[in-house]
Motif scaffolding. Sequence first.
Motif: not given
Lengths: 366, 547
Positions: A17, A20, A22, A41-48, A163, A196
Amino acid sequence: MNAAMPHIAIDNVSKTFGSFAALQGITLDIPQGSFTTLLGPSGCGKTTLMRLIAGFDEPDGGEIRIDGVKVNGVPAFRRQTPLVFQEYALFPHMTVYENIAYGLKLQKTPREQIGRKMGEMLEMFGLTGLDNRLPKQLSGGQQQRVAFARALVMGQRVLLMDEPLSNLDAKMRVEVRSELRELQQRAGITAIFVTHDQDEALSLSDRIAVFDKGRIRQAGTPWEVYFKPDNAFVADFVGTANFIPGEVAGVEGTDVVVRCAPSLLRVDAGGRAFRPGDRVTLVVRPECISISAEEADGGVDAANSWSGEIVNSTFLGRLIRYRVRCGPLACIVDDADPSVRGFLRGAVRLRLDPGKIHVLPGEGGG
Amino acid sequence: MISSALRKTWMDIKKLKHEPALAVVIAAVLVTTGFFVLWPIVKVVSFPRPADYLQLFTNARWFQAALNSLFMTAISTLSCTAVAFLFAYAITRLDIPLKGLFRFVTLLPIVSPPFIVALSYILLFGRQGIVSKQLLQANFDIYGWHGLWLVQTVTFFPYAYAVIYGVLKTSAVHLEYAAHNLGATRWQVFRHVFLPLCRPGIAGGALIAAMNVLADFGNPMIIAGNFTLLPTEAYMQMSGWFDLSSASVLSTALLLPALGLFLANRVWVGRRSYVVVTGKESSLRAYPVPSYVKWGLFACCLFVALFVLAVYGVLFYGAFTKTWGYDWSFTLRNLKYVSAKGTELYNSIRYALFSSLAAAVLAMILAYLAERKRIGVNRLLDLLAILPGAVPGVFLGLGFAMAFNRAPFELTGTSAIMILALTFWNLPTCYSACLAGFQQIGRSLEEASLNLGAGSFRTFRSILLPLLKGPFLSGLAVSFLRSVTCLSVIIFIYSAHTSVGTVSILSLVQNGAWGGASAFTVVLISIAFAVLAATRLIPATQDRRSL
Ligand SMILES: Nc1ncnc2c1ncn2[C@@H]1O[C@H](COP(=O)(O)OP(=O)(O)OP(=O)(O)O)[C@@H](O)[C@H]1O
Ligand SMILES: [Mg+2]
């Protein structure tokens, strides 16, 4: 279809992005009918990654294949990869019935078939009688079941879940887990699940991929990830671990002898090659150390038996967690049967089971 | 950097081959909007020779008009912002009576014709004015900058109010409590915490007011007298001498500061959310202010409110009075002016309906494409949709007059040109309503629909459209009212057959037929509201009030 071919193959996929990164070089095979969890952890790219699989975004590099067919560039509405959204994304202007039936209507399913399938779904998810309500008239748990029903009603072979349980209360989350697992196995669905929460991952999955900062740090069975972590990040993120620094004193067959502050320990090398003098880190789970009050005579000072001093203790219900100082080391030790002995105090004796110690190369576990 | 951005754009465009119908819609929207937004601007700006532009500085009258425009904008912006802040502060922070009245007063000018305040002002303070002649028996010259200043303040403070109110409503009261808790006095809290937090809102409100005052045509036309401004001067050149070149020069001179204000608004305040801290609504009550401050501010609000009420009351009174200033007896005679102009009234409503409908539909499509589809040209579409908002009405009207006056685009004197001009004039209003609507609908709803197998069109129709009904209707209602009451845009493009109500009102005013003008205005507004009521759109007008 080839039985060995993964249902979904993620091949060296990356996504940035702006500047960045991701996701960086993600490679992951998801076997037919398996339950795979993306944990991190949060922000590690799972949703991406989920969004790339569902086709909401396109990867900047690499390939995604479903049933061996490359799907890069295929629009989301042709991918047949139903997703359960974290915030459910129920259509607020449609009733429960309309929400669930939406996909069937798009497919121009005959009317009586819709009726039949809807009946099954409402029944299966305990939504019978709620079909004329709007989403905002439902409780969180009911909304979540509608979201699942909507994703499953078309009977596709893939189910993506981002999640899905995070908005439920703790008790309900545990209940839904086993139902979910059962449903997935019964229907033979290939499931990808994002969380997570390590307990969720360990209890649900056939395979877990542990993510950190856009990379996969380890992919394996829950057992492997827990007991044979590839690196300190995985060991630390999945469960609690003691990291004991040491140095290889000798190699004996498949075992290594490690010198750490309190003593020498002989542990299984786990298939890794070590040479005397290498710095290593021993990973010991708190429940793999047994604790007892220091006996009057000082006990047998065997190599795997250390004496220590309790610094503090935390009562967690099913166990007591002690923080114990052993010379220069601080260890976390769980006493799994607290009801028998009550709290220990002062000087204690720790016993390590060398079979349950995992060794990682390098200081800090690489 | 640029090449990678271009590559991304190209990739996005290439993806459209999966949805050819969408690609066709995008191309059609892009070409149409581009043509009707850009072509008129280009026509006006490029018409005069470079030497003509120099006249702006050599022609003393024009130079003065430019200075006057800037001066009027500056002082009116100050006063509008001050009054708006007063109202916003009183309504959000003070525990005072009559708040309902104050709210009502901030809504009235937004839904009425732009020149209504000027007209009432004459009825109140003019040579035959009810205040000047009856009450004070004085005779003062009301035409000129002071009068205009007062009128602009009353007309445009509600626009600034809408923005400032939005900020004050959400500003964090608990931060003020925190400051008090640290030992700050009331005045220190006001200066150190309160004002800095609402600065973006005040700036935003001021810019909105400035843009409106600068571009306004109706009020100056009626009461500026010899105090010439750029829009009125451009109109004089056109109507008096049919001098296209001069009108273009003057309009372009008006366009520049308007664009500047518009850009400033976009860059400083524009997209940034006015919400200061979190989405969590604070239920804390505002820290009480001393009662002399409270009642002092209340008195100020009441004064303004009474004045606004007088403006509307006197208009109504004037509509049914025999001869303003001489014979105050009741009459229905003035309505005969109205009945003589049935065609104009009919045109007003007809054009407003068509143009607001067209604007709302086009805006919806544009907002959807720009906000929701990654198609490579999102920024361009967004720009085209909001650009008419930066163009003063007079300029836009002149642009349409000049751009569509010969084959193959000959529309001079037709209804089509009236509707088209009003459509694109209203486009930004509808577009920003729709855009805000889209931004409130979580993206995941749309993704959920795609995920279940619905293509772009199906998703738009069955998910987004039903959820966007609110913003769509409010854009429609506000545009309708704006069109019915619009004077600036159509003043250059109407013909004998396509004349509308506002033009008739203007000529009645210019002939000193105050009663007729008042009656016409009352009838026009009544019909407009009747149409809105019939279509159940009245509540929609309350949602959107700025821009
Ligand atoms: N559209 C976007 N634009 C810019 N950055 C993004 C975008 N989407 C995600 N990111 C960034 O990419 C990173 C990974 O985001 P992602 O949503 O995949 O995290 P996640 O692992 O799902 O976290 P969480 O557990 O909090 O949901 C984050 O740092 C996020 O800020
Ligand atoms: Mg996420």
